[in-house]
Design an enzyme around this catalytic site. Structure first.
Site, PDB file in Angstrom:
ATOM      1  N   LYS A   1       8.284   0.785 -10.299  1.00  0.00           N
ATOM      2  CA  LYS A   1       7.696   0.380  -9.030  1.00  0.00           C
ATOM      3  C   LYS A   1       8.727  -0.412  -8.238  1.00  0.00           C
ATOM      4  CE  LYS A   1       3.578  -2.035  -7.304  1.00  0.00           C
ATOM      5  NZ  LYS A   1       2.404  -2.852  -7.708  1.00  0.00           N
TER       6      LYS A   1
ATOM      7  N   HIS B   1       8.193  -2.032  -5.300  1.00  0.00           N
ATOM      8  CA  HIS B   1       7.656  -3.161  -4.528  1.00  0.00           C
ATOM      9  C   HIS B   1       6.816  -4.049  -5.433  1.00  0.00           C
ATOM     10  CE1 HIS B   1       4.590  -0.006  -4.502  1.00  0.00           C
ATOM     11  NE2 HIS B   1       3.702  -0.983  -4.392  1.00  0.00           N
TER      12      HIS B   1
END
Length: 219
Positions: A102, A104
């Site tokens: 991921k 963010h």
């Protein structure tokens, strides 16, 4: 046969996670049975399954202090097992991974409790080629954890290839120097089939498959 093995096989039949017929595997082999842990798709089924896992882990005497569930099927299995151990009075930390990092928020591929300095028990459904397990063990080591063992639901106990007499579970255990514990294996399924009227029609096919593809020595 251990009580948890019998309970697991009965549960797998009831949930239709264990089916019989003709199934072509990724290896190309035609198997007389197929196991799909995704069929444990209700809370009560997962709770019963987790109790079988916990009994198998305790019987094996594994020393660990964190549960890790490889994406995807390992995530609900490890979560259910954490809940079962909490019910038994042992509140264990839990972690799992994403399939893709991921970019963010908190980022990364790991979710849950930190792995650093902990002995980690990997919880999954089966070991086939061992690729997903190797990836999980790499993530655990990269996170500072120490793999302490692997627990799976069903060990098919069949050799990886004509050139390798070991099962995938045996190969992983040898390569990484950690124990692999199965709630039940093909040997247990055969013993269970010998005592279950429901499975008598499938017994000869199971025996023939084991004679053709069985690994050199069972775990």
């Amino acid at each position: 046969m251990s009580d948890h093995r019998i309970r697991f096989l009965r549960l797998a039949l009831r949930a239709q996670a264990l089916r019989f017929g003709e199934f072509t595997l990724k290896s190309g082999r035609v198997s007389p049975y197929f196991f799909n842990a995704g069929r444990f798709d209700r809370g009560a089924l997962l709770a019963e399954l987790a109790a079988c896992y916990a009994d198998a882990v305790e019987a094996a005497g594994l020393a660990f202090d964190l549960l890790f569930g490889p994406a995807y099927k390992g995530i609900p299995l490890a979560t259910a097992l954490a809940c079962e151990f909490a019910r038994r009075g042992r509140d264990l930390p839990l972690a799992f991974n994403r399939k893709e990092a991921k970019a963010h928020g908190e980022g990364g591929v790991l979710i849950g409790a930190p792995l650093a300095g902990r002995r980690v028990l990997v919880v999954d459904d089966v070991i086939t080629a061992g690729t997903a397990i190797r990836e999980a063990l790499g993530l655990i080591r990269d996170g500072g954890g120490a793999p302490a063992g692997i627990v799976i639901a069903l060990d098919r106990q069949e050799r990886a290839s004509d050139d390798d007499p070991r099962s995938a579970a045996q190969a992983v255990a040898a390569a990484h120097g950690i124990p692999v514990v199965a709630v039940a294996g093909l040997a247990d399924l055969l013993a269970f089939a010998g005592e279950s009227a429901e499975l008598v029609p499938h017994r000869d096919a199971l025996r023939a498959y084991r004679e053709r593809w069985g690994c050199a020595a069972d775990l």
